[in-house]
Design a protein around this motif. Structure first.
Motif, PDB file in Angstrom:
ATOM      1  N   LEU A 295      70.506  16.601  55.458  1.00  0.00           N
ATOM      2  CA  LEU A 295      70.426  16.471  56.915  1.00  0.00           C
ATOM      3  C   LEU A 295      70.752  17.804  57.594  1.00  0.00           C
ATOM      4  O   LEU A 295      70.112  18.169  58.573  1.00  0.00           O
ATOM      5  N   ARG A 296      71.749  18.519  57.050  1.00  0.00           N
ATOM      6  CA  ARG A 296      72.110  19.826  57.620  1.00  0.00           C
ATOM      7  C   ARG A 296      70.934  20.790  57.522  1.00  0.00           C
ATOM      8  O   ARG A 296      70.601  21.491  58.482  1.00  0.00           O
ATOM      9  N   ARG A 297      70.288  20.834  56.368  1.00  0.00           N
ATOM     10  CA  ARG A 297      69.123  21.699  56.200  1.00  0.00           C
ATOM     11  C   ARG A 297      67.972  21.232  57.089  1.00  0.00           C
ATOM     12  O   ARG A 297      67.199  22.049  57.610  1.00  0.00           O
ATOM     13  N   GLY A 298      67.876  19.898  57.271  1.00  0.00           N
ATOM     14  CA  GLY A 298      66.830  19.375  58.148  1.00  0.00           C
ATOM     15  C   GLY A 298      67.025  19.798  59.586  1.00  0.00           C
ATOM     16  O   GLY A 298      66.043  20.097  60.298  1.00  0.00           O
ATOM     17  N   VAL A 299      68.277  19.848  60.048  1.00  0.00           N
ATOM     18  CA  VAL A 299      68.563  20.321  61.402  1.00  0.00           C
ATOM     19  C   VAL A 299      68.101  21.762  61.564  1.00  0.00           C
ATOM     20  O   VAL A 299      67.465  22.130  62.561  1.00  0.00           O
ATOM     21  N   SER A 300      68.406  22.590  60.563  1.00  0.00           N
ATOM     22  CA  SER A 300      67.993  23.989  60.619  1.00  0.00           C
ATOM     23  C   SER A 300      66.465  24.107  60.652  1.00  0.00           C
ATOM     24  O   SER A 300      65.900  24.864  61.446  1.00  0.00           O
ATOM     25  N   LYS A 301      65.784  23.327  59.818  1.00  0.00           N
ATOM     26  CA  LYS A 301      64.315  23.348  59.796  1.00  0.00           C
ATOM     27  C   LYS A 301      63.729  22.843  61.119  1.00  0.00           C
ATOM     28  O   LYS A 301      62.715  23.356  61.604  1.00  0.00           O
ATOM     29  N   PHE A 302      64.375  21.862  61.697  1.00  0.00           N
ATOM     30  CA  PHE A 302      63.934  21.306  62.983  1.00  0.00           C
ATOM     31  C   PHE A 302      63.978  22.383  64.064  1.00  0.00           C
ATOM     32  O   PHE A 302      63.036  22.542  64.854  1.00  0.00           O
ATOM     33  N   ILE A 303      65.064  23.139  64.104  1.00  0.00           N
ATOM     34  CA  ILE A 303      65.182  24.217  65.089  1.00  0.00           C
ATOM     35  C   ILE A 303      64.184  25.326  64.786  1.00  0.00           C
ATOM     36  O   ILE A 303      63.521  25.860  65.696  1.00  0.00           O
ATOM     37  N   GLU A 304      64.018  25.670  63.513  1.00  0.00           N
ATOM     38  CA  GLU A 304      63.057  26.714  63.137  1.00  0.00           C
ATOM     39  C   GLU A 304      61.645  26.323  63.548  1.00  0.00           C
ATOM     40  O   GLU A 304      60.858  27.175  64.013  1.00  0.00           O
ATOM     41  N   SER A 305      61.304  25.050  63.394  1.00  0.00           N
ATOM     42  CA  SER A 305      59.942  24.611  63.758  1.00  0.00           C
ATOM     43  C   SER A 305      59.694  24.815  65.245  1.00  0.00           C
ATOM     44  O   SER A 305      58.585  25.209  65.651  1.00  0.00           O
ATOM     45  N   TYR A 306      60.718  24.570  66.054  1.00  0.00           N
ATOM     46  CA  TYR A 306      60.569  24.777  67.494  1.00  0.00           C
ATOM     47  C   TYR A 306      60.407  26.257  67.822  1.00  0.00           C
ATOM     48  O   TYR A 306      59.550  26.642  68.624  1.00  0.00           O
ATOM     49  N   LEU A 307      61.222  27.082  67.204  1.00  0.00           N
ATOM     50  CA  LEU A 307      61.165  28.519  67.491  1.00  0.00           C
ATOM     51  C   LEU A 307      59.831  29.116  67.057  1.00  0.00           C
ATOM     52  O   LEU A 307      59.271  29.981  67.750  1.00  0.00           O
ATOM     53  N   LEU A 308      59.301  28.651  65.933  1.00  0.00           N
ATOM     54  CA  LEU A 308      57.997  29.155  65.479  1.00  0.00           C
ATOM     55  C   LEU A 308      56.864  28.680  66.387  1.00  0.00           C
ATOM     56  O   LEU A 308      55.828  29.335  66.508  1.00  0.00           O
ATOM     57  N   TRP A 309      57.060  27.521  67.010  1.00  0.00           N
ATOM     58  CA  TRP A 309      56.067  27.018  67.967  1.00  0.00           C
ATOM     59  C   TRP A 309      56.188  27.729  69.317  1.00  0.00           C
ATOM     60  O   TRP A 309      55.181  28.086  69.930  1.00  0.00           O
ATOM     61  N   LYS A 310      57.408  27.977  69.734  1.00  0.00           N
ATOM     62  CA  LYS A 310      57.654  28.525  71.066  1.00  0.00           C
ATOM     63  C   LYS A 310      57.455  30.032  71.122  1.00  0.00           C
ATOM     64  O   LYS A 310      56.964  30.571  72.141  1.00  0.00           O
ATOM     65  N   LEU A 311      57.821  30.739  70.067  1.00  0.00           N
ATOM     66  CA  LEU A 311      57.775  32.201  70.054  1.00  0.00           C
ATOM     67  C   LEU A 311      56.749  32.689  69.028  1.00  0.00           C
ATOM     68  O   LEU A 311      56.606  32.085  67.960  1.00  0.00           O
ATOM     69  N   LEU A 313      56.574  34.465  66.497  1.00  0.00           N
ATOM     70  CA  LEU A 313      57.258  35.169  65.420  1.00  0.00           C
ATOM     71  C   LEU A 313      56.329  35.465  64.250  1.00  0.00           C
ATOM     72  O   LEU A 313      56.415  36.529  63.624  1.00  0.00           O
ATOM     73  N   LEU A 314      55.432  34.524  63.947  1.00  0.00           N
ATOM     74  CA  LEU A 314      54.497  34.748  62.850  1.00  0.00           C
ATOM     75  C   LEU A 314      53.470  35.815  63.211  1.00  0.00           C
ATOM     76  O   LEU A 314      53.092  36.645  62.370  1.00  0.00           O
ATOM     77  N   LYS A 315      53.022  35.821  64.436  1.00  0.00           N
ATOM     78  CA  LYS A 315      52.040  36.808  64.900  1.00  0.00           C
ATOM     79  C   LYS A 315      52.540  38.224  64.693  1.00  0.00           C
ATOM     80  O   LYS A 315      51.775  39.119  64.289  1.00  0.00           O
ATOM     81  N   TYR A 316      53.817  38.458  64.947  1.00  0.00           N
ATOM     82  CA  TYR A 316      54.381  39.801  64.841  1.00  0.00           C
ATOM     83  C   TYR A 316      55.203  39.995  63.573  1.00  0.00           C
ATOM     84  O   TYR A 316      55.941  40.977  63.454  1.00  0.00           O
ATOM     85  N   SER A 317      55.087  39.065  62.625  1.00  0.00           N
ATOM     86  CA  SER A 317      55.823  39.136  61.346  1.00  0.00           C
ATOM     87  C   SER A 317      57.327  39.269  61.567  1.00  0.00           C
ATOM     88  O   SER A 317      58.005  40.066  60.917  1.00  0.00           O
ATOM     89  N   LEU A 318      57.835  38.471  62.499  1.00  0.00           N
ATOM     90  CA  LEU A 318      59.245  38.521  62.848  1.00  0.00           C
ATOM     91  C   LEU A 318      59.998  37.267  62.413  1.00  0.00           C
ATOM     92  O   LEU A 318      61.108  37.016  62.877  1.00  0.00           O
ATOM     93  N   LYS A 319      59.405  36.487  61.529  1.00  0.00           N
ATOM     94  CA  LYS A 319      60.085  35.289  61.028  1.00  0.00           C
ATOM     95  C   LYS A 319      61.062  35.699  59.930  1.00  0.00           C
ATOM     96  O   LYS A 319      60.674  36.264  58.911  1.00  0.00           O
ATOM     97  N   PRO A 320      62.363  35.424  60.113  1.00  0.00           N
ATOM     98  CA  PRO A 320      63.341  35.753  59.070  1.00  0.00           C
ATOM     99  C   PRO A 320      63.097  34.946  57.801  1.00  0.00           C
ATOM    100  O   PRO A 320      62.541  33.843  57.839  1.00  0.00           O
ATOM    101  N   ASP A 321      63.555  35.481  56.693  1.00  0.00           N
ATOM    102  CA  ASP A 321      63.409  34.787  55.414  1.00  0.00           C
ATOM    103  C   ASP A 321      64.530  33.786  55.180  1.00  0.00           C
ATOM    104  O   ASP A 321      64.420  32.926  54.309  1.00  0.00           O
ATOM    105  N   HIS A 322      65.606  33.900  55.930  1.00  0.00           N
ATOM    106  CA  HIS A 322      66.756  33.021  55.723  1.00  0.00           C
ATOM    107  C   HIS A 322      66.743  31.888  56.749  1.00  0.00           C
ATOM    108  O   HIS A 322      66.112  31.991  57.798  1.00  0.00           O
ATOM    109  N   PRO A 323      67.449  30.793  56.485  1.00  0.00           N
ATOM    110  CA  PRO A 323      67.494  29.659  57.418  1.00  0.00           C
ATOM    111  C   PRO A 323      68.197  30.023  58.724  1.00  0.00           C
ATOM    112  O   PRO A 323      69.065  30.905  58.759  1.00  0.00           O
ATOM    113  N   PHE A 324      67.859  29.304  59.770  1.00  0.00           N
ATOM    114  CA  PHE A 324      68.477  29.517  61.081  1.00  0.00           C
ATOM    115  C   PHE A 324      69.991  29.338  61.011  1.00  0.00           C
ATOM    116  O   PHE A 324      70.744  30.079  61.645  1.00  0.00           O
ATOM    117  N   GLU A 325      70.439  28.339  60.245  1.00  0.00           N
ATOM    118  CA  GLU A 325      71.868  28.026  60.217  1.00  0.00           C
ATOM    119  C   GLU A 325      72.704  29.201  59.708  1.00  0.00           C
ATOM    120  O   GLU A 325      73.883  29.325  60.064  1.00  0.00           O
TER     121      GLU A 325
END
Length: 526
Positions: A295-311, A313-325
């Motif tokens: 569930l903890r990892r799911g929360v992090s993935k949930f937030i990451e999914s929003y950030l990748l949709w909103k910003l 990050l993929l277009k400019y290769s700015l997605k970090p390799d590590h989890p948001f948490e």
């Protein structure tokens, strides 16, 4: 370190001395008001980094109600906009005037040296269980040399207890090391650190950036704000793009909402922090954390999914390799300025990923054998707060500042170094809201100084500190920061219990479980 020209210098003797009049220094002075502390401030005003290390565009990264003293709410605390650095300084000055703490502050008074004059052997472990003595023993323990208004003469003060509030930011820049003959000395353009840029007024900053090829080194909050200011100064056909040189990516957020849900639900309530490991937890709590880890990892993935949709990050290769948490657990999450990616879309901000770089005469060279020309290089590479401490602390205490291998200063309750007697450090532990963190620890410190409770032995304090360090090491790769964001409520609980307060501060079970904790929860309750 300043030279002392007196074997036995003339002294001004007081009970408590505080070094620094930033957020932490003012909070400590207010809580220790009844002891009439002497506060040394090197500049001509209070505010610390909010006054000395802020850009023209710098804003608070929190809502007003999340960055306020428990007994002094913002006048417009429900305003959803983030306050500017000018508004923050105004708020701090209003607080200091309201509680009459400015009378304690000696401005333009730079601390040059500390001298330990207490009993030798107080830092030894063992013997009496490593027990601490009285915080106010009735005689001086520290002498402080102060330079006033730039004078070459030092004035000496003596104190029974000293509170260090000079913080980890500002004053001493952290400069990258470079290979031989590949440093700033061979570069034909201008090189400066972000601390130098902070000192420029708006016109001077614009003149430095306008029409210039600027490289900003870094990708944390100061670098991001710098890139935006650079882009804004280079609008129009004659403008030049600003290049951000990025080594380590970190997650950024546009605002405190995720898929329509308030951000505090994910990390800042008792219920949400049940998902995260904390120091001193029981075996059952450890098993619960393990069972809830998906569930903890799911929360992090949930937030990451929003950030990748909103910003983009993929277009400019700015997605970090590590989890948001991991960024949240190390207090490295930054709020992205509204127009950052707008300027990137216009080509005014460009990005260059590189693990290593160095100078050549016309710009910067990278480890992939590419080069870029630059007129100005700005190093947004942080500050060396420990070096500030090491320049004023005497031996053997200077060598105790860092705990190896993490490099974190070992502080019990984020305040007391178990091996440095009659001294406290406020503002050296990080959380989501650093003002609240400093105020609560100042409350705790005042009660300790008044001997409302006693500290554990030095051994037991060190054991507690190491437990916190181990938790950080297990939950984030960026563990070399003293950040308590994922167990901040538990940290506050333990502080309350030591002060004799009820650790559950809410009015109902529901609020206790699902509403965020803030400074107002610790107001006038004992």
């Amino acid at each position: 370190m300043a030279e002392n020209h007196y074997e036995n210098p003339p002294l001004t003797i007081s009970r408590i001395g505080i070094i620094g009049a930033g957020v932490s220094g003012i909070a400590a002075a207010k809580q220790l008001y009844h002891h009439n502390p002497v506060v040394f401030e090197a500049s001509d005003s209070i505010g610390g980094v909010w006054r000395t290390c802020a850009y023209n565009s710098t804003k608070l990264q929190s809502a007003r109600k999340d960055y306020e003293f428990s007994d002094f709410p913002w006048p417009n605390r429900d305003d959803p906009s983030f306050p500017t650095h000018v508004e923050v300084v105004d708020y701090l000055e209003s607080y200091a005037k309201h509680f009459d703490v400015l009378k304690f502050v000696k401005f333009n008074s730079k601390v040059m040296e500390l001298r330990f004059v207490g009993q030798q052997g107080t830092t030894q472990l063992g013997g009496n269980g490593g027990a601490y003595g009285s915080p106010l023993p009735g005689h001086p323990v520290w002498q402080i040399a102060v330079q006033t208004n730039g004078s070459q003469n030092l004035q000496w003060y003596a104190f029974e207890f000293v509170v260090v509030c000079i913080g980890k930011y500002g004053d001493i820049p952290k400069i990258p090391s470079f290979p031989h003959s590949k440093g700033p000395e061979i570069f034909q353009g201008e090189v400066l650190h972000s601390i130098d840029y902070c000192k420029l007024d708006k016109d001077a900053a614009s003149q430095l950036l306008k029409g210039k090829k600027v490289a900003v080194i870094g990708y944390k909050k100061s670098a991001i704000d710098l890139a935006v200011e650079c882009a804004e100064a280079n609008q129009g056909p004659e403008g030049q793009p600003c290049t951000m040189v990025v080594r380590t990516l970190h997650w950024t957020v546009p605002h405190y909402s995720v898929w329509g849900l308030p951000f505090f639900l994910f990390y800042s309530t008792r219920a949400s922090q049940l998902l995260h490991e904390k120091p001193n937890q029981s075996f059952l709590r450890t098993m619960l954390c393990y069972l809830l880890s998906p569930l903890r990892r799911g929360v992090s993935k949930f937030i990451e999914s929003y950030l990748l949709w909103k910003l983009p990050l993929l277009k400019y290769s700015l997605k970090p390799d590590h989890p948001f948490e991991e960024d949240y657990a190390s207090c490295q999450m930054a709020i992205m300025p509204e127009n950052f990616f707008t300027e990137a879309d216009k080509g005014n901000i460009v990005f260059k990923r590189s693990s290593n770089w160095w100078f050549w005469k016309e710009g910067i060279e990278f480890d992939d054998n590419t080069k870029m020309k630059a007129d100005v290089v700005i190093l947004a590479t942080g500050y060396d707060g420990k070096k500030k401490l090491k320049t004023i602390l005497p031996d053997p205490f200077r060598s105790l500042i860092e705990y190896h291998p993490s490099g974190i200063m070992p502080l019990y309750r984020g305040t007391i170094h178990p091996l440095i007697p009659n001294m406290a450090f406020v503002g050296y532990i990080e959380s989501v809201a650093n003002l609240h963190t400093s105020e609560l620890r100042s409350m705790w410190l005042a009660r300790y100084v008044d001997e409302k409770f006693k500290l554990p032995s030095a051994e037991n304090m060190l054991e507690q500190i190491y437990k916190e360090m181990e938790v950080s090491r297990r939950i984030t790769r960026f563990y070399k920061r003293h950040c308590i964001s994922t167990f901040s409520i538990n940290h506050g609980d333990e502080i309350c219990e030591e002060m004799g307060w009820n650790s559950w501060r809410k009015r109902s079970w529901f609020a206790e479980a699902f509403s965020p904790y803030g400074s107002q929860d610790y107001r006038l309750k004992n």
